[in-house]
Enzyme design. Structure first.
Site, short mmCIF file in Angstrom:
data_model
loop_
_atom_site.label_atom_id
_atom_site.label_comp_id
_atom_site.label_asym_id
_atom_site.label_seq_id
_atom_site.Cartn_x
_atom_site.Cartn_y
_atom_site.Cartn_z
N GLU A 1 0.82 -0.96 -0.01
CA GLU A 1 0.11 -0.50 0.06
C GLU A 1 1.08 0.95 -0.01
O GLU A 1 1.16 2.27 0.78
CB GLU A 1 -0.82 -0.06 1.31
CG GLU A 1 -2.19 -1.17 1.16
CD GLU A 1 -3.07 -0.89 2.01
OE1 GLU A 1 -2.97 -0.48 3.05
OE2 GLU A 1 -3.96 -1.37 2.08
N GLU B 1 -5.20 -7.88 -1.34
CA GLU B 1 -6.30 -7.73 -0.17
C GLU B 1 -7.69 -8.09 0.12
O GLU B 1 -7.64 -6.99 -0.91
CB GLU B 1 -5.74 -6.87 1.33
CG GLU B 1 -4.53 -6.91 1.39
CD GLU B 1 -3.93 -6.36 2.25
OE1 GLU B 1 -4.54 -5.68 2.75
OE2 GLU B 1 -2.86 -5.72 2.15
C1 BG6 Z 1 -4.77 -2.70 4.72
C2 BG6 Z 1 -3.19 -3.37 5.14
O1 BG6 Z 1 -4.86 -1.37 4.90
O2 BG6 Z 1 -5.67 -3.15 5.57
C3 BG6 Z 1 -3.06 -4.25 5.73
O3 BG6 Z 1 -2.11 -3.43 4.00
C4 BG6 Z 1 -4.48 -3.98 6.94
O4 BG6 Z 1 -2.42 -4.21 6.84
C5 BG6 Z 1 -5.96 -3.78 6.18
O5 BG6 Z 1 -4.55 -4.60 8.17
C6 BG6 Z 1 -6.97 -3.68 7.10
O6 BG6 Z 1 -7.48 -2.39 7.68
P1 BG6 Z 1 -7.50 -3.34 9.61
O7 BG6 Z 1 -6.90 -2.08 9.97
O8 BG6 Z 1 -8.85 -3.84 9.24
O9 BG6 Z 1 -6.73 -4.49 10.19
#
Ligand code: BG6
Length: 474
Positions: free
Chosen positions: A179, A372
Protein backbone atom coordinates in the site's frame (compact mmCIF):
# COMPACT_ATOMS: atom_id res chain seq x y z
CA UNK A 1 -15.91 -19.16 -19.43
CA UNK A 2 -14.72 -19.55 -15.86
CA UNK A 3 -11.46 -18.61 -14.21
CA UNK A 4 -8.19 -20.01 -15.50
CA UNK A 5 -7.18 -23.30 -13.92
CA UNK A 6 -4.00 -21.54 -12.76
CA UNK A 7 -5.94 -18.90 -10.85
CA UNK A 8 -4.12 -18.27 -7.58
CA UNK A 9 -6.56 -18.59 -4.67
CA UNK A 10 -5.28 -17.96 -1.20
CA UNK A 11 -4.99 -15.65 1.76
CA UNK A 12 -2.77 -12.88 3.07
CA UNK A 13 -1.07 -11.79 6.29
CA UNK A 14 1.75 -9.42 7.23
CA UNK A 15 4.70 -10.00 9.55
CA UNK A 16 3.96 -7.23 12.02
CA UNK A 17 0.34 -8.31 12.43
CA UNK A 18 0.85 -12.07 12.66
CA UNK A 19 4.39 -13.07 13.49
CA UNK A 20 5.16 -11.72 16.96
CA UNK A 21 8.50 -12.94 18.33
CA UNK A 22 9.74 -9.39 17.99
CA UNK A 23 12.47 -9.87 20.56
CA UNK A 24 13.56 -13.28 19.30
CA UNK A 25 16.01 -14.56 16.72
CA UNK A 26 18.23 -11.49 16.77
CA UNK A 27 15.46 -9.26 15.42
CA UNK A 28 15.59 -5.48 15.76
CA UNK A 29 12.62 -3.17 16.37
CA UNK A 30 10.48 -1.46 13.75
CA UNK A 31 8.05 1.45 13.75
CA UNK A 32 5.00 -0.85 13.75
CA UNK A 33 6.18 -2.79 16.83
CA UNK A 34 5.77 0.37 18.87
CA UNK A 35 2.13 1.06 18.06
CA UNK A 36 0.12 0.44 21.24
CA UNK A 37 -3.60 -0.19 21.43
CA UNK A 38 -5.88 2.55 22.70
CA UNK A 39 -6.09 6.26 21.98
CA UNK A 40 -2.31 6.77 21.95
CA UNK A 41 -1.96 4.50 18.91
CA UNK A 42 -2.90 7.50 16.78
CA UNK A 43 -0.32 9.65 18.59
CA UNK A 44 2.46 7.17 17.81
CA UNK A 45 1.16 6.61 14.29
CA UNK A 46 1.38 10.32 13.67
CA UNK A 47 5.08 10.19 14.56
CA UNK A 48 5.85 11.05 18.17
CA UNK A 49 9.59 10.64 18.79
CA UNK A 50 9.06 10.31 22.54
CA UNK A 51 7.08 7.14 21.95
CA UNK A 52 9.73 5.35 19.89
CA UNK A 53 10.58 2.90 22.63
CA UNK A 54 8.62 0.47 24.82
CA UNK A 55 6.75 2.39 27.52
CA UNK A 56 5.20 1.08 30.70
CA UNK A 57 1.44 1.06 30.89
CA UNK A 58 0.86 0.28 27.22
CA UNK A 59 -0.08 -2.94 25.46
CA UNK A 60 1.80 -3.52 22.19
CA UNK A 61 -0.11 -6.13 20.17
CA UNK A 62 2.63 -6.68 17.57
CA UNK A 63 4.99 -8.00 20.25
CA UNK A 64 3.39 -11.44 20.23
CA UNK A 65 0.63 -10.91 17.63
CA UNK A 66 -0.80 -14.38 16.90
CA UNK A 67 2.59 -15.98 17.45
CA UNK A 68 3.02 -17.26 13.93
CA UNK A 69 6.72 -17.10 14.67
CA UNK A 70 6.30 -20.35 16.58
CA UNK A 71 3.11 -21.71 15.01
CA UNK A 72 3.64 -21.30 11.29
CA UNK A 73 3.70 -25.06 10.65
CA UNK A 74 0.23 -25.48 12.11
CA UNK A 75 -1.05 -22.43 10.23
CA UNK A 76 0.36 -23.53 6.89
CA UNK A 77 -1.17 -26.96 7.46
CA UNK A 78 -4.57 -25.27 7.82
CA UNK A 79 -4.01 -23.15 4.70
CA UNK A 80 -3.13 -26.32 2.81
CA UNK A 81 -6.29 -27.97 4.07
CA UNK A 82 -8.29 -25.12 2.54
CA UNK A 83 -6.48 -25.81 -0.72
CA UNK A 84 -4.51 -22.53 -0.91
CA UNK A 85 -2.53 -22.17 -4.13
CA UNK A 86 -0.81 -19.06 -2.84
CA UNK A 87 -0.04 -17.51 0.53
CA UNK A 88 0.77 -13.82 0.72
CA UNK A 89 3.05 -12.88 3.60
CA UNK A 90 5.64 -10.24 4.34
CA UNK A 91 9.19 -10.33 5.59
CA UNK A 92 10.07 -8.30 8.61
CA UNK A 93 12.87 -5.96 7.51
CA UNK A 94 14.30 -5.74 11.03
CA UNK A 95 14.37 -9.53 11.36
CA UNK A 96 16.80 -9.61 8.45
CA UNK A 97 18.62 -6.32 8.97
CA UNK A 98 18.01 -5.58 12.69
CA UNK A 99 19.18 -1.98 12.42
CA UNK A 100 18.50 -1.51 8.74
CA UNK A 101 21.99 -0.23 8.00
CA UNK A 102 23.87 -3.39 9.01
CA UNK A 103 26.42 -4.57 6.47
CA UNK A 104 25.54 -8.22 6.97
CA UNK A 105 22.09 -9.77 7.37
CA UNK A 106 20.93 -11.68 10.43
CA UNK A 107 21.31 -15.33 9.45
CA UNK A 108 18.71 -16.49 11.98
CA UNK A 109 16.12 -14.27 10.36
CA UNK A 110 16.95 -15.55 6.88
CA UNK A 111 16.70 -19.15 8.08
CA UNK A 112 13.31 -18.47 9.66
CA UNK A 113 11.73 -17.42 6.35
CA UNK A 114 13.54 -20.17 4.50
CA UNK A 115 11.80 -22.68 6.76
CA UNK A 116 8.43 -21.09 5.98
CA UNK A 117 9.08 -21.25 2.22
CA UNK A 118 10.21 -24.89 2.48
CA UNK A 119 7.06 -25.71 4.40
CA UNK A 120 4.88 -23.98 1.79
CA UNK A 121 6.68 -25.88 -0.95
CA UNK A 122 5.82 -29.20 0.69
CA UNK A 123 2.16 -28.22 0.34
CA UNK A 124 2.51 -26.80 -3.20
CA UNK A 125 1.62 -23.35 -1.97
CA UNK A 126 3.25 -20.53 -3.90
CA UNK A 127 4.52 -17.72 -1.64
CA UNK A 128 3.69 -14.14 -2.62
CA UNK A 129 6.14 -12.08 -0.62
CA UNK A 130 5.88 -8.42 0.32
CA UNK A 131 9.35 -7.07 1.01
CA UNK A 132 8.12 -4.17 3.16
CA UNK A 133 4.67 -4.15 4.73
CA UNK A 134 4.46 -0.99 6.86
CA UNK A 135 7.77 -1.62 8.59
CA UNK A 136 10.86 0.53 8.89
CA UNK A 137 13.62 -0.43 11.35
CA UNK A 138 13.61 2.03 14.27
CA UNK A 139 17.31 2.75 13.91
CA UNK A 140 16.70 4.02 10.36
CA UNK A 141 14.08 6.40 11.74
CA UNK A 142 16.15 7.71 14.64
CA UNK A 143 19.44 7.92 12.79
CA UNK A 144 18.39 8.90 9.28
CA UNK A 145 14.79 10.18 9.44
CA UNK A 146 13.20 7.23 7.62
CA UNK A 147 12.28 7.34 3.95
CA UNK A 148 12.65 11.11 3.67
CA UNK A 149 16.39 10.40 3.53
CA UNK A 150 17.66 9.14 0.17
CA UNK A 151 20.04 6.78 1.91
CA UNK A 152 17.03 4.52 2.58
CA UNK A 153 17.09 3.64 -1.12
CA UNK A 154 20.49 2.01 -0.56
CA UNK A 155 19.47 0.22 2.63
CA UNK A 156 16.26 -1.09 1.11
CA UNK A 157 18.12 -2.19 -2.04
CA UNK A 158 20.64 -4.12 0.03
CA UNK A 159 17.80 -5.78 1.91
CA UNK A 160 15.92 -6.58 -1.31
CA UNK A 161 19.02 -7.96 -3.01
CA UNK A 162 19.76 -10.15 0.01
CA UNK A 163 16.34 -11.76 0.09
CA UNK A 164 15.98 -12.01 -3.69
CA UNK A 165 19.27 -13.91 -3.91
CA UNK A 166 18.73 -16.02 -0.84
CA UNK A 167 15.22 -17.16 -1.79
CA UNK A 168 15.89 -17.70 -5.48
CA UNK A 169 13.98 -20.80 -6.53
CA UNK A 170 11.77 -20.68 -3.45
CA UNK A 171 9.88 -17.46 -4.18
CA UNK A 172 8.76 -16.26 -7.59
CA UNK A 173 6.08 -13.62 -6.81
CA UNK A 174 7.30 -10.48 -5.07
CA UNK A 175 5.69 -7.19 -4.02
CA UNK A 176 8.05 -4.31 -3.33
CA UNK A 177 6.10 -2.09 -0.89
CA UNK A 178 2.67 -2.64 0.64
CA UNK A 179 0.00 0.00 0.00
CA UNK A 180 2.57 2.52 -1.14
CA UNK A 181 -0.01 5.34 -1.19
CA UNK A 182 -0.44 5.04 2.61
CA UNK A 183 2.60 7.30 2.77
CA UNK A 184 0.26 10.21 1.96
CA UNK A 185 -2.09 9.44 4.84
CA UNK A 186 0.18 7.88 7.47
CA UNK A 187 3.76 8.96 6.79
CA UNK A 188 5.05 7.35 9.99
CA UNK A 189 3.55 3.95 9.26
CA UNK A 190 4.28 4.10 5.53
CA UNK A 191 7.68 5.75 5.69
CA UNK A 192 8.95 6.09 9.27
CA UNK A 193 8.65 9.87 8.94
CA UNK A 194 8.55 12.14 11.98
CA UNK A 195 7.90 15.82 11.28
CA UNK A 196 9.43 18.81 13.01
CA UNK A 197 7.75 22.13 13.63
CA UNK A 198 7.71 24.20 10.44
CA UNK A 199 8.30 21.27 8.06
CA UNK A 200 6.72 21.41 4.62
CA UNK A 201 4.93 18.11 5.18
CA UNK A 202 3.71 17.56 1.66
CA UNK A 203 7.14 18.20 0.19
CA UNK A 204 8.70 15.71 2.61
CA UNK A 205 6.06 13.11 1.81
CA UNK A 206 6.56 13.38 -1.95
CA UNK A 207 10.33 13.34 -1.45
CA UNK A 208 9.95 10.09 0.49
CA UNK A 209 7.63 8.84 -2.25
CA UNK A 210 10.34 9.50 -4.83
CA UNK A 211 12.76 7.46 -2.73
CA UNK A 212 10.31 4.57 -2.38
CA UNK A 213 9.58 4.62 -6.11
CA UNK A 214 13.29 4.49 -6.89
CA UNK A 215 13.83 1.71 -4.37
CA UNK A 216 10.93 -0.24 -5.83
CA UNK A 217 12.31 0.10 -9.37
CA UNK A 218 15.77 -0.99 -8.22
CA UNK A 219 14.31 -4.02 -6.44
CA UNK A 220 12.41 -4.91 -9.61
CA UNK A 221 15.62 -4.65 -11.62
CA UNK A 222 17.53 -6.84 -9.16
CA UNK A 223 14.70 -9.38 -9.08
CA UNK A 224 14.82 -9.76 -12.84
CA UNK A 225 18.62 -10.04 -12.85
CA UNK A 226 18.62 -12.65 -10.10
CA UNK A 227 16.01 -14.81 -11.79
CA UNK A 228 14.26 -14.09 -15.07
CA UNK A 229 11.32 -16.14 -13.75
CA UNK A 230 10.65 -13.62 -10.98
CA UNK A 231 7.41 -11.64 -11.21
CA UNK A 232 7.38 -8.34 -9.36
CA UNK A 233 4.32 -6.31 -8.47
CA UNK A 234 3.44 -2.96 -6.95
CA UNK A 235 0.65 -2.62 -4.37
CA UNK A 236 -2.01 0.07 -3.96
CA UNK A 237 -4.54 0.68 -1.20
CA UNK A 238 -7.35 0.57 -3.73
CA UNK A 239 -11.01 1.48 -3.94
CA UNK A 240 -12.36 4.12 -6.29
CA UNK A 241 -13.76 7.48 -5.29
CA UNK A 242 -17.34 8.34 -6.21
CA UNK A 243 -18.55 11.91 -6.63
CA UNK A 244 -21.12 12.70 -3.95
CA UNK A 245 -23.33 14.39 -6.54
CA UNK A 246 -23.21 14.86 -10.29
CA UNK A 247 -21.93 18.40 -9.83
CA UNK A 248 -18.92 18.55 -12.19
CA UNK A 249 -16.67 19.80 -9.40
CA UNK A 250 -17.51 16.71 -7.32
CA UNK A 251 -16.59 14.50 -10.27
CA UNK A 252 -13.34 16.43 -10.61
CA UNK A 253 -12.65 15.86 -6.90
CA UNK A 254 -13.20 12.12 -7.41
CA UNK A 255 -10.72 12.08 -10.31
CA UNK A 256 -8.17 13.98 -8.24
CA UNK A 257 -8.53 11.64 -5.28
CA UNK A 258 -8.17 8.57 -7.50
CA UNK A 259 -5.03 10.15 -8.90
CA UNK A 260 -3.50 10.56 -5.44
CA UNK A 261 -3.20 6.79 -5.31
CA UNK A 262 -2.69 6.09 -9.01
CA UNK A 263 0.25 8.50 -8.98
CA UNK A 264 2.38 5.77 -7.39
CA UNK A 265 1.19 3.00 -9.66
CA UNK A 266 1.53 5.22 -12.74
CA UNK A 267 5.24 5.51 -11.95
CA UNK A 268 5.72 1.86 -10.98
CA UNK A 269 3.76 0.37 -13.86
CA UNK A 270 4.62 2.85 -16.62
CA UNK A 271 8.09 3.86 -15.46
CA UNK A 272 7.40 7.57 -15.70
CA UNK A 273 6.08 10.42 -13.56
CA UNK A 274 2.64 11.42 -14.82
CA UNK A 275 2.30 15.01 -16.05
CA UNK A 276 -0.46 15.80 -13.54
CA UNK A 277 1.98 15.05 -10.68
CA UNK A 278 4.80 17.16 -12.11
CA UNK A 279 2.32 20.01 -12.60
CA UNK A 280 1.16 19.61 -9.01
CA UNK A 281 4.74 19.83 -7.71
CA UNK A 282 5.24 23.00 -9.77
CA UNK A 283 1.91 24.57 -8.80
CA UNK A 284 2.29 23.87 -5.10
CA UNK A 285 5.96 24.80 -4.98
CA UNK A 286 7.07 21.31 -3.92
CA UNK A 287 10.76 21.09 -4.54
CA UNK A 288 11.44 17.36 -4.98
CA UNK A 289 15.13 16.54 -5.21
CA UNK A 290 15.89 14.14 -8.02
CA UNK A 291 19.30 13.12 -9.27
CA UNK A 292 20.40 12.72 -12.84
CA UNK A 293 19.67 9.16 -13.81
CA UNK A 294 16.61 8.77 -11.56
CA UNK A 295 14.18 8.92 -14.48
CA UNK A 296 16.23 6.29 -16.28
CA UNK A 297 16.05 3.99 -13.23
CA UNK A 298 12.27 4.33 -13.11
CA UNK A 299 11.90 3.83 -16.86
CA UNK A 300 14.14 0.76 -16.95
CA UNK A 301 12.18 -1.41 -14.51
CA UNK A 302 8.41 -1.16 -14.50
CA UNK A 303 6.62 -3.87 -12.53
CA UNK A 304 5.27 -7.04 -14.14
CA UNK A 305 1.87 -6.93 -12.49
CA UNK A 306 -0.29 -4.58 -10.48
CA UNK A 307 -1.82 -5.54 -7.15
CA UNK A 308 -4.17 -3.80 -4.78
CA UNK A 309 -6.19 -4.15 -1.62
CA UNK A 310 -9.91 -3.63 -1.85
CA UNK A 311 -12.25 -3.25 1.10
CA UNK A 312 -14.59 -0.47 0.05
CA UNK A 313 -15.21 2.45 -2.26
CA UNK A 314 -15.20 6.05 -1.03
CA UNK A 315 -17.41 9.04 -1.70
CA UNK A 316 -16.00 12.54 -2.01
CA UNK A 317 -17.14 16.07 -2.68
CA UNK A 318 -15.60 19.42 -3.54
CA UNK A 319 -17.74 20.98 -0.81
CA UNK A 320 -16.38 20.64 2.76
CA UNK A 321 -19.86 20.94 4.29
CA UNK A 322 -20.79 17.59 2.68
CA UNK A 323 -18.33 15.86 5.03
CA UNK A 324 -20.49 16.48 8.10
CA UNK A 325 -21.27 12.74 8.16
CA UNK A 326 -17.85 11.37 7.21
CA UNK A 327 -16.99 7.72 7.80
CA UNK A 328 -14.02 5.35 7.16
CA UNK A 329 -10.68 5.79 8.87
CA UNK A 330 -7.55 6.34 6.79
CA UNK A 331 -9.38 7.93 3.91
CA UNK A 332 -12.30 10.08 5.02
CA UNK A 333 -15.38 9.33 2.99
CA UNK A 334 -18.85 10.78 2.94
CA UNK A 335 -21.43 8.20 3.89
CA UNK A 336 -22.82 6.63 0.73
CA UNK A 337 -26.54 6.16 1.34
CA UNK A 338 -26.69 3.42 -1.29
CA UNK A 339 -24.27 1.11 0.52
CA UNK A 340 -24.28 -0.80 3.82
CA UNK A 341 -21.28 -0.44 6.12
CA UNK A 342 -19.22 -2.72 8.33
CA UNK A 343 -19.11 -2.25 12.09
CA UNK A 344 -16.07 -0.03 11.47
CA UNK A 345 -17.88 2.15 8.94
CA UNK A 346 -16.21 0.70 5.82
CA UNK A 347 -18.79 0.73 3.03
CA UNK A 348 -19.49 -2.62 1.46
CA UNK A 349 -19.43 -2.38 -2.32
CA UNK A 350 -18.78 -5.54 -4.37
CA UNK A 351 -19.62 -3.88 -7.68
CA UNK A 352 -17.00 -1.29 -6.77
CA UNK A 353 -14.44 -4.12 -6.93
CA UNK A 354 -15.44 -4.98 -10.49
CA UNK A 355 -15.30 -1.30 -11.41
CA UNK A 356 -11.88 -0.86 -9.81
CA UNK A 357 -10.56 -3.89 -11.68
CA UNK A 358 -11.79 -2.42 -14.94
CA UNK A 359 -10.46 1.03 -14.18
CA UNK A 360 -7.01 -0.34 -13.38
CA UNK A 361 -6.89 -2.74 -16.29
CA UNK A 362 -7.89 0.03 -18.70
CA UNK A 363 -5.18 2.21 -17.24
CA UNK A 364 -2.27 -0.25 -17.03
CA UNK A 365 -2.98 -3.16 -19.36
CA UNK A 366 -0.99 -5.40 -17.05
CA UNK A 367 -2.13 -8.47 -15.14
CA UNK A 368 -3.83 -7.58 -11.88
CA UNK A 369 -3.91 -9.40 -8.53
CA UNK A 370 -6.32 -8.66 -5.66
CA UNK A 371 -4.00 -9.20 -2.71
CA UNK A 372 -6.35 -8.08 0.08
CA UNK A 373 -10.11 -8.19 0.48
CA UNK A 374 -12.22 -9.15 3.44
CA UNK A 375 -14.63 -8.24 6.16
CA UNK A 376 -13.43 -7.05 9.55
CA UNK A 377 -16.12 -8.14 12.01
CA UNK A 378 -16.69 -9.13 15.61
CA UNK A 379 -16.99 -12.92 15.81
CA UNK A 380 -18.72 -14.53 18.75
CA UNK A 381 -17.89 -18.22 19.17
CA UNK A 382 -20.73 -20.46 20.41
CA UNK A 383 -20.44 -22.67 23.52
CA UNK A 384 -18.29 -25.12 21.51
CA UNK A 385 -15.99 -22.39 20.29
CA UNK A 386 -17.43 -22.47 16.76
CA UNK A 387 -17.97 -19.28 14.75
CA UNK A 388 -20.80 -19.40 12.23
CA UNK A 389 -19.64 -16.39 10.22
CA UNK A 390 -22.33 -16.26 7.54
CA UNK A 391 -21.86 -12.48 7.29
CA UNK A 392 -18.24 -13.03 6.20
CA UNK A 393 -19.25 -15.68 3.69
CA UNK A 394 -21.85 -13.30 2.31
CA UNK A 395 -19.29 -10.48 1.92
CA UNK A 396 -16.70 -12.70 0.28
CA UNK A 397 -19.20 -14.45 -1.98
CA UNK A 398 -20.36 -11.13 -3.40
CA UNK A 399 -16.80 -9.96 -3.98
CA UNK A 400 -15.76 -13.21 -5.66
CA UNK A 401 -18.81 -12.90 -7.93
CA UNK A 402 -17.73 -9.37 -8.79
CA UNK A 403 -14.17 -10.41 -9.65
CA UNK A 404 -15.51 -13.24 -11.79
CA UNK A 405 -17.69 -10.77 -13.67
CA UNK A 406 -14.65 -8.58 -14.27
CA UNK A 407 -12.77 -11.56 -15.72
CA UNK A 408 -15.55 -13.39 -17.54
CA UNK A 409 -17.66 -10.50 -18.80
CA UNK A 410 -15.16 -7.65 -19.04
CA UNK A 411 -12.02 -9.59 -19.94
CA UNK A 412 -9.79 -8.28 -17.15
CA UNK A 413 -6.60 -10.28 -16.73
CA UNK A 414 -6.51 -11.37 -13.08
CA UNK A 415 -3.79 -13.60 -11.65
CA UNK A 416 -5.31 -14.33 -8.29
CA UNK A 417 -7.14 -13.41 -5.12
CA UNK A 418 -5.84 -13.51 -1.57
CA UNK A 419 -8.30 -12.62 1.17
CA UNK A 420 -6.95 -10.45 3.95
CA UNK A 421 -6.26 -11.97 7.32
CA UNK A 422 -7.03 -15.54 6.26
CA UNK A 423 -6.27 -16.26 9.90
CA UNK A 424 -7.36 -13.71 12.54
CA UNK A 425 -4.59 -11.23 13.24
CA UNK A 426 -3.95 -7.79 14.71
CA UNK A 427 -5.78 -4.96 12.90
CA UNK A 428 -3.41 -2.43 11.39
CA UNK A 429 -5.51 0.65 11.99
CA UNK A 430 -6.67 -0.02 15.55
CA UNK A 431 -4.43 -2.78 16.93
CA UNK A 432 -7.53 -4.76 17.85
CA UNK A 433 -7.80 -8.54 17.69
CA UNK A 434 -11.56 -8.21 17.88
CA UNK A 435 -11.62 -6.86 14.30
CA UNK A 436 -11.38 -10.29 12.76
CA UNK A 437 -11.03 -11.26 9.10
CA UNK A 438 -10.06 -14.93 9.27
CA UNK A 439 -11.34 -18.31 8.20
CA UNK A 440 -9.45 -19.46 11.28
CA UNK A 441 -10.36 -18.12 14.71
CA UNK A 442 -7.47 -17.29 17.03
CA UNK A 443 -8.22 -17.26 20.73
CA UNK A 444 -6.75 -13.91 21.68
CA UNK A 445 -8.45 -10.73 22.85
CA UNK A 446 -7.69 -7.02 22.68
CA UNK A 447 -5.67 -7.15 25.90
CA UNK A 448 -3.52 -10.05 24.79
CA UNK A 449 -5.37 -12.69 26.77
CA UNK A 450 -6.29 -16.12 25.35
CA UNK A 451 -4.72 -19.45 24.49
CA UNK A 452 -3.81 -18.52 20.89
CA UNK A 453 -5.47 -21.78 19.86
CA UNK A 454 -6.71 -21.99 16.27
CA UNK A 455 -10.27 -23.09 15.36
CA UNK A 456 -11.90 -23.38 11.93
CA UNK A 457 -14.86 -21.07 11.34
CA UNK A 458 -17.80 -21.85 9.07
CA UNK A 459 -16.14 -19.79 6.31
CA UNK A 460 -13.21 -22.24 6.36
CA UNK A 461 -15.26 -24.99 4.72
CA UNK A 462 -16.94 -22.46 2.43
CA UNK A 463 -13.63 -21.13 1.07
CA UNK A 464 -12.24 -24.62 0.75
CA UNK A 465 -15.11 -25.45 -1.56
CA UNK A 466 -14.71 -22.19 -3.51
CA UNK A 467 -11.10 -23.10 -4.21
CA UNK A 468 -11.86 -26.73 -5.01
CA UNK A 469 -14.50 -25.66 -7.54
CA UNK A 470 -12.27 -22.87 -8.90
CA UNK A 471 -14.87 -20.29 -7.94
CA UNK A 472 -17.83 -22.13 -9.49
CA UNK A 473 -19.49 -22.99 -6.17
CA UNK A 474 -20.08 -19.88 -4.15
C1 BG6 B 1 -4.57 -2.76 4.63
C2 BG6 B 1 -3.26 -3.27 5.12
O1 BG6 B 1 -4.55 -1.38 4.85
O2 BG6 B 1 -5.74 -3.10 5.28
C3 BG6 B 1 -3.34 -4.36 6.15
O3 BG6 B 1 -2.37 -3.63 4.07
C4 BG6 B 1 -4.52 -4.11 7.06
O4 BG6 B 1 -2.11 -4.41 6.84
C5 BG6 B 1 -5.80 -4.14 6.22
O5 BG6 B 1 -4.60 -5.00 8.12
C6 BG6 B 1 -7.09 -4.01 6.98
O6 BG6 B 1 -7.07 -2.92 7.85
P1 BG6 B 1 -7.34 -3.12 9.41
O7 BG6 B 1 -7.07 -1.82 10.01
O8 BG6 B 1 -8.76 -3.52 9.52
O9 BG6 B 1 -6.41 -4.18 9.85
Amino acid sequence: MGLSKNFLWGGATAANQAEGGVLEGGRGLSNVDLLPTGPDRKKVASGDLEMLEWKDGYYYPAKEAIDMYHRYMEDIQLFAEMGFKVYRMSLSWSRIFPNGDDLEPNEEGLVFYESIFEELKKHNIEPLVTIAHFDVPIHLIKEYGGWKNRILVDFYSRYAETVLKRYKGLVKYWLTINEINILLHQPFVGGGIVFKEGDNKLEIIYQAAHHQLLASALATKIAHEVDSENMVGCMLAGGSHYPYTCRPEDYQEAINRDREGYFFIDVQARGKYPNYALKKFEREGLNIQMEEGDYAILAASPVDFVTFSYYCSRTVSAHPEDYAQATGNLFPSIKNEHLPSTEWGWQIDPLGLRNSLNQMYDRYQKPLFIVENGLGAIDIPDENGYVADDYRIDYLRKHVRALKDAVEIDGVELLGYTTWGCIDLVAASTGQMSKRYGFIYVDRDDEGKGTLNRTKKKSFEWYKNVIASNGEEL
